[in-house]
Design a protein around this motif. Structure first.
Motif, PDB file in Angstrom:
ATOM      1  N   THR A  64      -2.577   6.082   2.331  1.00  0.00           N
ATOM      2  CA  THR A  64      -3.359   5.488   1.292  1.00  0.00           C
ATOM      3  C   THR A  64      -2.979   6.075  -0.058  1.00  0.00           C
ATOM      4  O   THR A  64      -2.456   7.184  -0.115  1.00  0.00           O
ATOM      5  CB  THR A  64      -4.874   5.662   1.573  1.00  0.00           C
ATOM      6  OG1 THR A  64      -5.650   5.193   0.503  1.00  0.00           O
ATOM      7  CG2 THR A  64      -5.234   7.067   1.915  1.00  0.00           C
ATOM      8  N   LYS A  65      -3.239   5.294  -1.088  1.00  0.00           N
ATOM      9  CA  LYS A  65      -2.876   5.661  -2.463  1.00  0.00           C
ATOM     10  C   LYS A  65      -3.271   7.085  -2.787  1.00  0.00           C
ATOM     11  O   LYS A  65      -4.390   7.501  -2.487  1.00  0.00           O
ATOM     12  CB  LYS A  65      -3.665   4.736  -3.398  1.00  0.00           C
ATOM     13  CG  LYS A  65      -2.865   3.677  -4.060  1.00  0.00           C
ATOM     14  CD  LYS A  65      -3.745   3.001  -5.101  1.00  0.00           C
ATOM     15  CE  LYS A  65      -3.040   1.769  -5.642  1.00  0.00           C
ATOM     16  NZ  LYS A  65      -3.918   0.970  -6.459  1.00  0.00           N
ATOM     17  N   GLY A  87      -0.071  11.253  -1.000  1.00  0.00           N
ATOM     18  CA  GLY A  87       1.233  11.836  -0.675  1.00  0.00           C
ATOM     19  C   GLY A  87       2.209  10.855  -0.042  1.00  0.00           C
ATOM     20  O   GLY A  87       3.199  11.279   0.557  1.00  0.00           O
ATOM     21  N   GLY A 116       4.347   9.025  -1.518  1.00  0.00           N
ATOM     22  CA  GLY A 116       5.654   9.153  -2.191  1.00  0.00           C
ATOM     23  C   GLY A 116       6.458  10.296  -1.586  1.00  0.00           C
ATOM     24  O   GLY A 116       7.644  10.138  -1.264  1.00  0.00           O
ATOM     25  N   ALA A 117       5.817  11.456  -1.422  1.00  0.00           N
ATOM     26  CA  ALA A 117       6.512  12.619  -0.851  1.00  0.00           C
ATOM     27  C   ALA A 117       6.908  12.323   0.597  1.00  0.00           C
ATOM     28  O   ALA A 117       8.005  12.675   1.033  1.00  0.00           O
ATOM     29  CB  ALA A 117       5.607  13.843  -0.929  1.00  0.00           C
ATOM     30  N   PHE A 166      10.796  12.577   1.782  1.00  0.00           N
ATOM     31  CA  PHE A 166      11.160  13.545   2.833  1.00  0.00           C
ATOM     32  C   PHE A 166      11.685  12.825   4.083  1.00  0.00           C
ATOM     33  O   PHE A 166      12.738  13.151   4.609  1.00  0.00           O
ATOM     34  CB  PHE A 166       9.954  14.428   3.204  1.00  0.00           C
ATOM     35  CG  PHE A 166       9.476  15.336   2.087  1.00  0.00           C
ATOM     36  CD1 PHE A 166      10.228  15.514   0.931  1.00  0.00           C
ATOM     37  CD2 PHE A 166       8.272  16.031   2.196  1.00  0.00           C
ATOM     38  CE1 PHE A 166       9.798  16.355  -0.100  1.00  0.00           C
ATOM     39  CE2 PHE A 166       7.837  16.874   1.175  1.00  0.00           C
ATOM     40  CZ  PHE A 166       8.591  17.024   0.031  1.00  0.00           C
ATOM     41  N   PRO A 180       1.361   1.606  -0.382  1.00  0.00           N
ATOM     42  CA  PRO A 180       0.028   2.168  -0.145  1.00  0.00           C
ATOM     43  C   PRO A 180      -1.138   1.208  -0.378  1.00  0.00           C
ATOM     44  O   PRO A 180      -2.246   1.448   0.099  1.00  0.00           O
ATOM     45  CB  PRO A 180      -0.044   3.359  -1.104  1.00  0.00           C
ATOM     46  CG  PRO A 180       1.214   3.409  -1.852  1.00  0.00           C
ATOM     47  CD  PRO A 180       2.120   2.350  -1.387  1.00  0.00           C
ATOM     48  N   SER A 213      -7.537  11.944  -8.481  1.00  0.00           N
ATOM     49  CA  SER A 213      -6.105  11.697  -8.632  1.00  0.00           C
ATOM     50  C   SER A 213      -5.846  10.259  -9.095  1.00  0.00           C
ATOM     51  O   SER A 213      -5.047  10.022 -10.008  1.00  0.00           O
ATOM     52  CB  SER A 213      -5.407  11.949  -7.292  1.00  0.00           C
ATOM     53  OG  SER A 213      -4.074  11.562  -7.348  1.00  0.00           O
ATOM     54  N   PHE A 238      -4.176   9.190 -12.676  1.00  0.00           N
ATOM     55  CA  PHE A 238      -2.962   8.354 -12.673  1.00  0.00           C
ATOM     56  C   PHE A 238      -3.183   7.082 -13.509  1.00  0.00           C
ATOM     57  O   PHE A 238      -2.330   6.689 -14.296  1.00  0.00           O
ATOM     58  CB  PHE A 238      -2.631   8.014 -11.220  1.00  0.00           C
ATOM     59  CG  PHE A 238      -1.356   7.272 -11.034  1.00  0.00           C
ATOM     60  CD1 PHE A 238      -0.132   7.872 -11.304  1.00  0.00           C
ATOM     61  CD2 PHE A 238      -1.359   5.957 -10.568  1.00  0.00           C
ATOM     62  CE1 PHE A 238       1.059   7.191 -11.121  1.00  0.00           C
ATOM     63  CE2 PHE A 238      -0.170   5.269 -10.378  1.00  0.00           C
ATOM     64  CZ  PHE A 238       1.040   5.886 -10.660  1.00  0.00           C
ATOM     65  N   PHE A 257       4.391  22.304  -5.598  1.00  0.00           N
ATOM     66  CA  PHE A 257       4.441  21.551  -4.340  1.00  0.00           C
ATOM     67  C   PHE A 257       5.740  21.882  -3.595  1.00  0.00           C
ATOM     68  O   PHE A 257       6.670  22.441  -4.186  1.00  0.00           O
ATOM     69  CB  PHE A 257       4.433  20.039  -4.613  1.00  0.00           C
ATOM     70  CG  PHE A 257       3.085  19.517  -5.030  1.00  0.00           C
ATOM     71  CD1 PHE A 257       2.169  19.099  -4.078  1.00  0.00           C
ATOM     72  CD2 PHE A 257       2.744  19.438  -6.372  1.00  0.00           C
ATOM     73  CE1 PHE A 257       0.923  18.610  -4.455  1.00  0.00           C
ATOM     74  CE2 PHE A 257       1.501  18.956  -6.762  1.00  0.00           C
ATOM     75  CZ  PHE A 257       0.586  18.540  -5.797  1.00  0.00           C
ATOM     76  N   LYS A 316       4.070  12.564  -9.901  1.00  0.00           N
ATOM     77  CA  LYS A 316       3.454  13.077  -8.660  1.00  0.00           C
ATOM     78  C   LYS A 316       3.180  14.560  -8.863  1.00  0.00           C
ATOM     79  O   LYS A 316       4.098  15.310  -9.219  1.00  0.00           O
ATOM     80  CB  LYS A 316       4.398  12.901  -7.462  1.00  0.00           C
ATOM     81  CG  LYS A 316       4.991  11.529  -7.307  1.00  0.00           C
ATOM     82  CD  LYS A 316       4.048  10.548  -6.672  1.00  0.00           C
ATOM     83  CE  LYS A 316       4.718   9.185  -6.550  1.00  0.00           C
ATOM     84  NZ  LYS A 316       3.910   8.195  -5.897  1.00  0.00           N
ATOM     85  N   LEU A 354       0.151  15.538 -10.653  1.00  0.00           N
ATOM     86  CA  LEU A 354      -0.398  15.563 -12.013  1.00  0.00           C
ATOM     87  C   LEU A 354      -1.501  16.606 -12.145  1.00  0.00           C
ATOM     88  O   LEU A 354      -2.168  16.947 -11.160  1.00  0.00           O
ATOM     89  CB  LEU A 354      -0.985  14.184 -12.360  1.00  0.00           C
ATOM     90  CG  LEU A 354      -0.006  13.007 -12.448  1.00  0.00           C
ATOM     91  CD1 LEU A 354      -0.776  11.707 -12.648  1.00  0.00           C
ATOM     92  CD2 LEU A 354       0.993  13.225 -13.578  1.00  0.00           C
TER      93      LEU A 354
END
Ligand SMILES: Nc1ncnc2c1ncn2[C@@H]1O[C@H](COP(=O)(O)OS(=O)(=O)O)[C@@H](OP(=O)(O)O)[C@H]1O
Length: 378
Positions: free
Chosen positions: A110-111, A114, A116-117, A121, A168, A203, A207, A318, A333, A335
Motif C-alpha cells: 500500500t501507498k 515501502g 518503491g524500495a 531491491f 500501490p 507520510s 508527500f 535507510f 522516499k 522524507l
C-alpha cells in the motif's frame, strides 16, 4: 589373358600377371564392405560419445563453439555497472524464450509503506523482472489503454523468470480488484506491504504537500523540500485531519487508506488468501533481508538476498543496495515528517487500533507496530 578360356585358366593367368582374380575380387568386396561397416559404426559411436560427453570433443573443435556466458543462460537482460538493464542480443532472447507477458506477481500496495524500495531491491534478483514503468497503474487510470498496452510496458521474461508489477493504488480500488480478477490468470500472486498506519498517514500527507509545492512553484524536489520546511505551519496536518470538534475525520483519503482491514476484506471476497503475501513494512524498513527472503519463498525463486547486498546509509537514514550496484532510493522516499501534536497522535492510534485488530485476523499476522504500541517515535 584370353577371354575365351575357361574361368580357372583365366584365374591362373591372372595370378601370374598379378591381376585380381574373381576370388580375389569377391574377397576384396567382402573386405571393403566389412571395413565400411566398421567405419560407419566407429563414426556413430564417436559422435554418440561426443554428444553425451561434450568434453570428449577434441580441443580444436571446441574452439569453434561459442561459449555462452553463464549469466546469459536463463535471462533476457544484461545489467550495466550503474544498474541499468540492456536487452541481450536476439539469439539469446530466442534461446531463452524471452517475451513480454502478463505479470506473474503484482504488488498491490500500500501507498507509502515501502513499495518503491521493495521494487528496487527485488528487481536485482536474477529471477525477477519488474515492468519498465515504475508504476503501470493499468487497472486504475490506464485501463482504457487496453491489455496489449499493459503487456507492452512489461520487460521480456525468460521461462524461468518471474514478471512483476507494482502499483500501490490498486489496493484501494474495487475496480482494480474486479479487473484483475477478469484479466489476469488465476495463478497470479499478490503482495501487499502494510505499515504503521499512523506513520503512513503522516507520510502520505507530507508527500502530497511536497507535490503541491512542486506544482505551485514549478520547482524540483530539493527546492520543494526547502520551501516546505520554510512555510511549514505546525497545525497544518492536525487541521486537515480533525473536525472543528477535534474528532478525526474518517472521510479523508489519507485516513481511510490506513484502515487496511476494509480493503483486505474486499480483495478476499474475490481471491483466496493463499494468493496473497501480506508483508510487514516496518520490518522491511529495518530488516529488508528477512522480508525479501519471505518474498523469495512466496514467489518461488531461489534464495538470493543476504546482508552483504545491503548497507545502512546514515545520511539517507535507510537501507540501500550495496550489490550488485550501489543505490539508495531517490529523494522523494524517506522524507522528513512534520512533528505532530501528541493528542492528535493518540487519537489516530485509538482510531486505527480497531482496524489493526481486524487486519491481523484477516491476514493471520501480528505486525510490528501492533506489538510495540505503534512505536515511541512516529
Ligand atoms: N530503504 C528505503 N529507502 C527509502 N524509503 C524506504 C525504505 N524502506 C522503506 N521506506 C519507506 O518507503 C516510504 C515510501 O513508500 P512507497 O515507496 O510505497 O511510496 S509510494 O506510495 O510509492 O509513493 C518512505 O516514506 P517516507 O519516509 O514518508 O518518505 C519510507 O519510509
Amino acid at each position: 589373358m584370353n577371354l575365351g578360356e575357361p574361368q580357372e585358366m583365366q584365374d591362373d593367368h591372372a595370378m601370374k600377371l598379378g591381376v585380381p582374380t574373381k576370388f580375389h575380387r569377391k574377397v576384396g568386396m567382402t573386405n571393403r564392405f566389412a571395413i565400411g561397416l566398421v567405419l560407419v559404426t566407429l563414426t556413430f559411436s564417436l559422435s554418440f560419445i561426443a554428444l553425451s560427453h561434450p568434453e570428449a570433443i577434441p580441443a580444436r573443435q571446441q574452439t569453434v563453439r561459442e561459449v555462452i556466458p553463464k549469466e546469459y543462460l536463463s535471462t533476457c537482460h544484461r545489467r550495466h555497472e550503474d544498474g541499468s538493464l540492456a536487452l541481450l542480443p536476439e539469439k539469446y532472447l530466442t534461446m531463452n524464450e524471452c517475451k513480454k507477458r502478463l505479470p506473474d506477481v503484482v504488488v498491490l500496495g500500500t501507498k507509502k509503506c515501502g513499495t518503491g524500495a521493495l521494487r528496487v531491491f527485488l528487481d536485482t534478483h536474477p529471477n525477477v523482472v519488474f515492468s519498465k514503468r515504475a508504476e503501470a497503474k493499468f487497472f486504475t487510470q490506464n485501463y482504457k489503454k487496453g491489455i496489449d498496452w499493459y503487456v507492452q510496458i512489461m520487460r521480456p521474461t525468460a521461462t524461468g523468470q518471474v514478471g512483476m508489477e507494482k502499483s500501490p493504488g490498486y489496493f484501494f480500488s474495487s475496480d482494480a480488484a474486479k479487473r484483475i480478477k477478469s484479466d489476469l490468470p488465476p495463478t497470479t500472486k499478490f503482495i501487499v506491504i502494510l505499515c504503521n498506519p499512523v506513520r503512513r498517514t503522516i507520510s502520505e500527507f507530507t508527500f502530497e504537500q511536497l507535490n503541491k509545492i512542486k506544482e505551485k512553484y514549478k520547482v524540483d524536489t530539493e527546492e520543494a523540500k526547502v520551501i516546505a520546511k520554510r512555510t511549514f505551519n505546525s497545525s497544518k496536518f492536525e487541521k486537515y485531519i480533525t473536525t472543528s470538534s477535534g474528532r478525526i475525520r474518517t472521510n479523508v483519503d489519507i485516513i481511510t487508506h490506513s484502515m487496511y482491514d476494509k480493503y483486505i476484506l474486499s480483495w478476499l471476497k474475490l481471491f483466496p488468501r493463499s494468493r496473497f503475501l501480506f508483508v510487514d513494512g516496518d520490518n522491511f524498513t529495518h530488516n529488508p533481508v528477512a522480508v525479501l527472503n519471505e518474498i523469495e519463498q512466496f514467489i518461488e525463486v531461489p534464495h538470493y538476498f543476504n546482508s552483504s547486498r545491503f548497507y545502512f546509509d546514515k545520511e539517507k537514514g535507510f537501507f540501500c543496495l550495496s550489490e550488485p550496484f550501489k543505490q539508495c532510493l531517490r529523494s522523494t522516499k524517506g522524507l522528513e515528517h512534520p512533528p505532530v501534536d501528541r493528542t492528535v497522535l493518540r487519537k489516530l492510534k485509538e482510531l486505527f487500533k480497531a482496524h489493526d485488530f481486524a487486519t491481523s485476523i484477516l491476514t493471520l499476522k501480528n505486525f510490528t507496530w501492533m506489538k510495540n504500541d505503534y512505536g515511541s517515535k512516529i
